[in-house]
Scaffold this motif. Structure first.
Motif, mmCIF file in Angstrom:
data_model
loop_
_atom_site.group_PDB
_atom_site.id
_atom_site.type_symbol
_atom_site.label_atom_id
_atom_site.label_comp_id
_atom_site.label_asym_id
_atom_site.label_seq_id
_atom_site.Cartn_x
_atom_site.Cartn_y
_atom_site.Cartn_z
ATOM 1 N N PRO A 125 -5.496 5.335 4.297
ATOM 2 C CA PRO A 125 -4.760 4.072 4.180
ATOM 3 C C PRO A 125 -5.552 2.901 4.759
ATOM 4 C CG PRO A 125 -3.380 5.813 5.079
ATOM 5 C CD PRO A 125 -4.775 6.331 5.092
ATOM 6 N N PRO A 126 -5.685 1.829 4.013
ATOM 7 C CA PRO A 126 -6.402 0.654 4.526
ATOM 8 C C PRO A 126 -5.506 -0.144 5.462
ATOM 9 C CG PRO A 126 -5.569 0.189 2.344
ATOM 10 C CD PRO A 126 -5.197 1.621 2.639
ATOM 11 N N GLU A 127 -6.124 -1.014 6.231
ATOM 12 C CA GLU A 127 -5.333 -1.924 7.057
ATOM 13 C C GLU A 127 -4.560 -2.868 6.145
ATOM 14 O OE1 GLU A 127 -7.631 -3.907 9.981
ATOM 15 O OE2 GLU A 127 -8.519 -2.073 10.794
ATOM 16 N N MET A 128 -3.320 -3.112 6.493
ATOM 17 C CA MET A 128 -2.475 -3.924 5.632
ATOM 18 C C MET A 128 -2.960 -5.372 5.592
ATOM 19 S SD MET A 128 1.646 -4.584 5.778
ATOM 20 C CE MET A 128 2.036 -2.856 5.511
ATOM 21 N N ASP A 129 -3.122 -5.896 4.364
ATOM 22 C CA ASP A 129 -3.455 -7.299 4.152
ATOM 23 C C ASP A 129 -2.144 -8.082 4.124
ATOM 24 O OD1 ASP A 129 -4.162 -9.811 3.249
ATOM 25 O OD2 ASP A 129 -5.626 -9.073 1.792
ATOM 26 N N VAL A 130 -1.810 -8.715 5.248
ATOM 27 C CA VAL A 130 -0.527 -9.401 5.376
ATOM 28 C C VAL A 130 -0.370 -10.498 4.332
ATOM 29 C CG1 VAL A 130 0.930 -10.760 6.915
ATOM 30 C CG2 VAL A 130 -0.427 -8.865 7.831
ATOM 31 N N PRO B 3 0.832 -1.211 0.000
ATOM 32 C CA PRO B 3 0.000 0.000 0.000
ATOM 33 C C PRO B 3 0.866 1.261 0.000
ATOM 34 C CG PRO B 3 -0.794 -1.581 1.625
ATOM 35 C CD PRO B 3 0.532 -2.101 1.130
ATOM 36 N N THR B 4 0.487 2.236 -0.781
ATOM 37 C CA THR B 4 1.241 3.486 -0.868
ATOM 38 C C THR B 4 0.282 4.658 -0.960
ATOM 39 O OG1 THR B 4 2.811 4.749 -2.211
ATOM 40 C CG2 THR B 4 1.374 3.219 -3.379
ATOM 41 N N SER B 5 0.731 5.791 -0.451
ATOM 42 C CA SER B 5 -0.078 7.007 -0.545
ATOM 43 C C SER B 5 0.409 7.919 -1.660
ATOM 44 C CB SER B 5 -0.045 7.770 0.789
ATOM 45 O OG SER B 5 1.285 8.126 1.125
ATOM 46 N N ASP B 6 1.267 7.398 -2.544
ATOM 47 C CA ASP B 6 1.696 8.182 -3.693
ATOM 48 C C ASP B 6 0.503 8.478 -4.585
ATOM 49 O OD1 ASP B 6 4.254 8.056 -2.762
ATOM 50 O OD2 ASP B 6 4.873 6.415 -4.079
ATOM 51 N N ALA B 7 0.462 9.675 -5.118
ATOM 52 C CA ALA B 7 -0.666 10.080 -5.960
ATOM 53 C C ALA B 7 -0.771 9.187 -7.188
ATOM 54 C CB ALA B 7 -0.499 11.533 -6.392
ATOM 55 N N LEU C 192 -15.115 6.212 -7.753
ATOM 56 C CA LEU C 192 -13.893 5.405 -7.698
ATOM 57 C C LEU C 192 -12.809 6.114 -8.466
ATOM 58 C CD1 LEU C 192 -15.339 1.833 -8.346
ATOM 59 C CD2 LEU C 192 -14.605 2.773 -6.168
ATOM 60 N N SER C 193 -11.613 6.188 -7.908
ATOM 61 C CA SER C 193 -10.502 6.806 -8.613
ATOM 62 C C SER C 193 -9.973 5.848 -9.657
ATOM 63 C CB SER C 193 -9.388 7.189 -7.641
ATOM 64 O OG SER C 193 -8.904 6.049 -6.981
ATOM 65 N N ALA C 194 -9.429 6.401 -10.724
ATOM 66 C CA ALA C 194 -8.874 5.608 -11.815
ATOM 67 C C ALA C 194 -7.922 6.496 -12.588
ATOM 68 C CB ALA C 194 -9.995 5.095 -12.721
ATOM 69 N N PRO C 195 -7.062 5.912 -13.415
ATOM 70 C CA PRO C 195 -6.119 6.738 -14.171
ATOM 71 C C PRO C 195 -6.809 7.749 -15.078
ATOM 72 C CG PRO C 195 -5.429 4.450 -14.198
ATOM 73 C CD PRO C 195 -6.794 4.485 -13.595
ATOM 74 N N MET C 196 -8.029 7.482 -15.508
ATOM 75 C CA MET C 196 -8.735 8.400 -16.410
ATOM 76 C C MET C 196 -10.051 8.790 -15.769
ATOM 77 S SD MET C 196 -8.262 9.936 -19.257
ATOM 78 C CE MET C 196 -9.133 10.781 -20.586
ATOM 79 N N MET D 232 -20.070 11.600 -1.699
ATOM 80 C CA MET D 232 -18.984 10.643 -1.806
ATOM 81 C C MET D 232 -18.801 9.885 -0.499
ATOM 82 S SD MET D 232 -15.074 11.354 -3.011
ATOM 83 C CE MET D 232 -14.678 12.277 -1.538
ATOM 84 N N VAL D 233 -18.622 8.578 -0.607
ATOM 85 C CA VAL D 233 -18.339 7.737 0.550
ATOM 86 C C VAL D 233 -16.817 7.690 0.737
ATOM 87 C CG1 VAL D 233 -18.560 5.448 1.557
ATOM 88 C CG2 VAL D 233 -20.410 6.370 0.135
ATOM 89 N N PHE D 234 -16.360 7.970 1.951
ATOM 90 C CA PHE D 234 -14.925 7.997 2.226
ATOM 91 C C PHE D 234 -14.445 6.567 2.488
ATOM 92 C CE2 PHE D 234 -16.565 12.167 3.327
ATOM 93 C CZ PHE D 234 -15.672 13.006 2.669
ATOM 94 N N GLN D 235 -13.988 5.918 1.444
ATOM 95 C CA GLN D 235 -13.576 4.523 1.525
ATOM 96 C C GLN D 235 -12.067 4.417 1.685
ATOM 97 O OE1 GLN D 235 -15.255 2.019 -1.504
ATOM 98 N NE2 GLN D 235 -17.110 3.240 -1.673
ATOM 99 N N GLU D 236 -11.664 3.428 2.454
ATOM 100 C CA GLU D 236 -10.243 3.197 2.650
ATOM 101 C C GLU D 236 -9.623 2.608 1.388
ATOM 102 O OE1 GLU D 236 -9.143 1.318 6.407
ATOM 103 O OE2 GLU D 236 -11.187 1.650 7.116
ATOM 104 N N GLY D 237 -8.362 3.000 1.133
ATOM 105 C CA GLY D 237 -7.633 2.440 0.006
ATOM 106 C C GLY D 237 -7.939 3.092 -1.322
ATOM 107 N N GLN D 238 -8.726 4.167 -1.352
ATOM 108 C CA GLN D 238 -9.059 4.856 -2.597
ATOM 109 C C GLN D 238 -8.567 6.292 -2.553
ATOM 110 O OE1 GLN D 238 -13.177 4.581 -3.529
ATOM 111 N NE2 GLN D 238 -13.207 2.359 -3.648
ATOM 112 N N PHE D 239 -8.202 6.810 -3.709
ATOM 113 C CA PHE D 239 -7.808 8.200 -3.838
ATOM 114 C C PHE D 239 -9.035 9.016 -4.237
ATOM 115 C CE2 PHE D 239 -3.795 6.045 -4.138
ATOM 116 C CZ PHE D 239 -2.926 6.893 -3.465
ATOM 117 N N MET D 240 -9.378 9.983 -3.399
ATOM 118 C CA MET D 240 -10.590 10.770 -3.595
ATOM 119 C C MET D 240 -10.231 12.244 -3.778
ATOM 120 S SD MET D 240 -12.568 8.788 -0.506
ATOM 121 C CE MET D 240 -11.018 8.615 0.377
#
Length: 810
Positions: free
Chosen positions: A776-781, A110-114, A655-659, A739-747
């Protein structure tokens, strides 16, 4: 002598290594070729894609010819089969799976890079565009101003050149009253507000861009602006105004003519005869400007801001803060000579060459030679009507040992140099500097250095312009004190510059000299204390989160509910990011002279709610009727309540996406609405409590719609020592199509601020383009560690099988 021949296999290896280095350093190469600074990095996912394509291409190349393929495979088969290469074989069996596993780990971590946003910088224009109540066919459209000039030129050369110069001058005036705030005085896309925009304004100096475009393309882009971009030009970050709403058609064509003239460029013109004529005109213009110096250079580069007579009243000056320098009084702010002594030529030279960050004064060193800059110095001195500058052939006795003119009404200090006796930066020095600062500097700069005036006095410069003390916690706003070159010695250099500014003051402003002006007098602040203060002032930047590259607001998950108060200790643990704000110069009513330019954001969330803390350096608590700050209020401006806002897209299931087709960041658009969290500080007289509310935006031309029945949003704020702190919170899934503030998505998220004491209300305010919010979502080990290990193990087993098969064929 036989040439050295590289075997096929090693040719392939070299090609792949070269491809990797190219992809990894592509932006460095762009910087070298264009001279532009690109801070982007190649995303990992794209790097993997490009390398996979490269490997496939290399294999196809060698497989195309049987003999070449046999040569290519030979070392591979030898490594797999030969008894003498067991060590190499086992090394590869371990190394290859490890590399693949590590690559997979980097991709799933997981990364918080844009996220990467793909957009076409110069999308194909439509067939036609409807503006100015007319429809223009962009396939056949030509610049009517240029056509009229060419027609006149064919009849009467002198009249044609006069018409051309009139169009260029008219275009220049329009540009400097509307465009240079973003595109810059150098037309290089680096105006004094450009850093707050993403993407950056276009560089008109780039010879690889503008000359490749037709004037009809520029007409389309200027008139329709950001909202006029087609789908491939999204994701709607462009801040380009819709200029056909604010300019006349003639203005647009004149600006286009000016752009090509100023840069010595020619647009793409399909008619060879017309292109040849326009190119000939360009060559004549460039020949006339070649090596221009002195007065001509001043008129070409400087007059638009500093004025024809150097009085700081150029056509761009009205909408600038601070105002351009008035040369008529021979009074200069940033110099190394003490008191009212005239500046050294080096002081003027450095200001012109390096510019003054945070103002409209650019560094001209990229466009002028040192000789050209020196040729401007006599011009600047010639505007002085006080006759302070020495006349030509002045008696040598009128100068001191350092070449400074010493007319009797100017005093020269002959004691130690300003930088003598520098005290080491240390905790002890900072403690002493804090005490000395509060004693000598806090009346103007406040106890915390944020420029919140504690004396109750309005400050003006010698020209009667209202000015504010520098916010010392924000070094990016310092004009000429921050070290120009970053590095090991930058702190020491900056501290020396602070000391010099303390000692000499800033002539023409209320910032006094803190050392004696006349020899023999006692210094207002001792030399030792000035060094301690300089160290302390430098340390104030540590009290503010400095802006950094990377448009991501990363939240932090907390237990026990999100904070309900501003003083909750968990806010200090939350990651903070400072984002630059820019004034609304996009659509009327526009703001050109903001005082607040950045907001620091923190976000905390739990399973149910999300909360934001906004921090803003603001010199005044603006609530109409508030006693102390009413006395500080500029009489030319009406005070309004300070206010803050956060904006989000309003689409369900975003949902965020490249386009991504984001809404327009100025209140959305007809298809993509926005939800705005808004807080207003209220007023003392008439009595109005601070209030938080939800607003719905459906476009920059539509009135915001309050959502009165929704009680899910709460907000509170407090001002202290030159800083606002505002808390806003709401459920992560509040319904109403938000908008729903979901973990693991760029909003997408954007911000706005209204500085009430600066007359900001309605559309007159500062704002940001879209940034990203990431929870940031909880890490999936199992995913982060199990997947890379599993894939590495499979690769290892496949390698063992391959070796076994090949060894049997031996």
């Amino acid at each position: 002598m036989n040439a050295i021949r590289i075997p096929a296999f090693w040719q392939a290896v070299l090609v792949m290594i070269g491809a990797y280095l190219l992809f990894d350093n592509i932006f460095v190469l762009i910087n070298l070729l264009t001279g532009e600074a690109h801070s982007a990095l190649m995303p990992k996912t794209l790097m993997v894609q490009y390398m996979v394509i490269t490997v496939i291409a290399v294999l196809l190349y060698f497989a195309f010819d049987d003999s070449r393929w046999v040569e290519f495979k030979a070392p591979i088969l030898s490594t797999l089969r030969d008894d003498g290469k067991a060590l190499v074989r086992w090394s590869l069996l371990l190394l290859v799976p490890a590399i693949v596993g590590y690559t997979v780990y980097g991709m799933v971590l997981p990364t918080s890079d844009a996220p990467v946003e793909l957009r076409q910088v110069h999308p194909a224009p439509p067939a036609s565009v409807k503006v100015f109540n007319k429809t223009f066919d962009l396939g056949t459209l030509e610049n009517p101003v240029r056509e009229e000039i060419l027609q006149t030129l064919a009849r009467d050369e002198e009249a044609g050149w006069e018409k051309y110069q009139a169009a260029v001058t008219a275009g220049r005036d329009v540009y400097y009253q509307n465009c240079f705030y973003c595109h810059g005085d150098l037309l290089d896309g680096k105006g004094h507000y450009a850093a707050g925009f993403n993407p950056q304004p276009i560089n008109f100096q780039d010879a690889t861009i503008i000359p490749q475009l037709q004037e009809s393309f520029l007409f389309w882009r200027i008139t329709t602006g950001g909202p006029g971009l087609p789908k491939e030009g999204t994701p709607w970050n462009s801040a380009m105004p819709v200029w056909h709403e604010m300019l006349k058609e003639q203005d647009v064509w004149n600006v286009i003519t000016f752009l090509f003239d100023y840069n010595g460029q020619v647009p793409r013109i399909w008619d060879p005869a017309v292109s040849k004529t326009v190119t000939g005109m360009k060559d004549k213009v460039l020949a006339k400007r070649a090596g221009i110096k002195g007065k001509e250079l001043y008129q070409f580069r400087c007059e638009v801001c500093h004025g024809e007579q150097g009085m700081g009243d150029g056509i761009a000056a009205e909408r600038m803060y601070p105002k351009p320098r008035d040369f008529s009084l021979a009074l200069f702010k940033y110099k190394t000579t003490p008191g009212t002594t005239l500046p050294r030529d080096e002081d003027l030279f450095d200001t012109i060459k390096y510019g003054l960050p945070g103002t409209g004064m650019p560094g001209w060193g990229s466009m002028m030679t040192d000789d050209q800059i020196r040729s401007l110095l006599p011009v600047i001195k010639g505007f002085d009507f006080t006759s302070a500058w020495p006349p030509e052939g002045a008696d040598e006795a009128a100068f001191d040992d350092e070449g400074r003119y010493t007319k009797s009404d100017f005093r020269v200090i002959t004691d130690q140099e300003p930088q003598e006796g520098q005290i080491t930066y240390s905790e002890e020095s900072l403690a002493k500097g804090k005490v000395a600062f509060e004693k000598s500097c806090s009346e103007c700069h406040g106890n915390t250095g944020r420029g919140n005036i504690m004396s109750g006095k309005q400050l003006q410069d010698d020209w009667g312009n209202r000015i504010w003390p520098r916010d010392l916690t924000k070094p990016w706003t310092w004009r000429a004190t921050e070290a120009r070159v970053k590095g090991e010695k930058s702190r020491e250099t900056t501290i020396r510059n602070i000391y010099t500014r303390l000692s000499i003051g800033i002539p023409g402003t209320p910032m006094p000299a803190h050392r004696a002006v006349e020899e023999g007098n006692k210094d207002p602040v001792s030399l030792e204390d000035r060094w301690h203060i300089a160290n302390y002032v430098y340390s104030l930047r540590e009290t503010t989160v400095q802006p950094k590259d990377g448009p991501v607001v990363a939240g932090m998950k907390v237990a026990g509910g999100v904070p309900a108060t501003l003083d909750d200790q968990r806010w200090s643990e939350a990651p903070a990011v400072t984002l630059q704000l820019v004034p609304n110069i996009i659509k009327a009513d526009r703001l050109f002279t903001p005082l607040n330019d950045a907001v620091t954001v923190r976000a905390l969330y739990d399973d149910k709610e999300i909360a934001f803390l906004l921090e803003m350096d603001d010199r005044t608590e603006s609530r109409p009727g508030i006693e102390y700050f009413t006395e500080l209020q500029d009489e030319n401006l009406e005070m309004h309540p300070d206010a803050f806002a956060i904006q989000f897209p309003r689409e369900d299931g975003y949902l965020s996406a490249p386009m991504v087709e984001k809404p327009l960041y100025r209140h959305g658009d007809a298809k993509r609405n926005t939800t705005i969290w808004y807080w207003n500080a209220g007023s003392v007289e008439p009595a109005r409590d601070a209030v938080g509310m939800l607003l719905e935006g459906s476009g920059p031309d539509k009135k915001l719609k309050p959502r009165d029945a929704d009680g899910s949003f709460t907000a509170q704020g407090a001002w202290q020592d030159g800083k606002w702190r505002v808390l806003m919170k709401r459920p992560r899934d509040a319904g109403n199509g938000d908008m729903v503030f979901q973990e693991g998505q760029f909003m997408p998220v954007s911000f706005a601020n209204w500085d009430g004491s600066n007359g900001e209300v309605g559309s007159k305010h500062t704002l940001s383009t879209w940034y990203w919010l990431f929870l940031p979502p909880e890490m999936d080990v199992y995913k982060v560690y199990g997947l890379p290990i599993g894939i590495a193990l499979l690769i290892f087993l496949a390698g063992l099988w391959l070796v076994s098969v090949q060894r049997k064929k031996r």
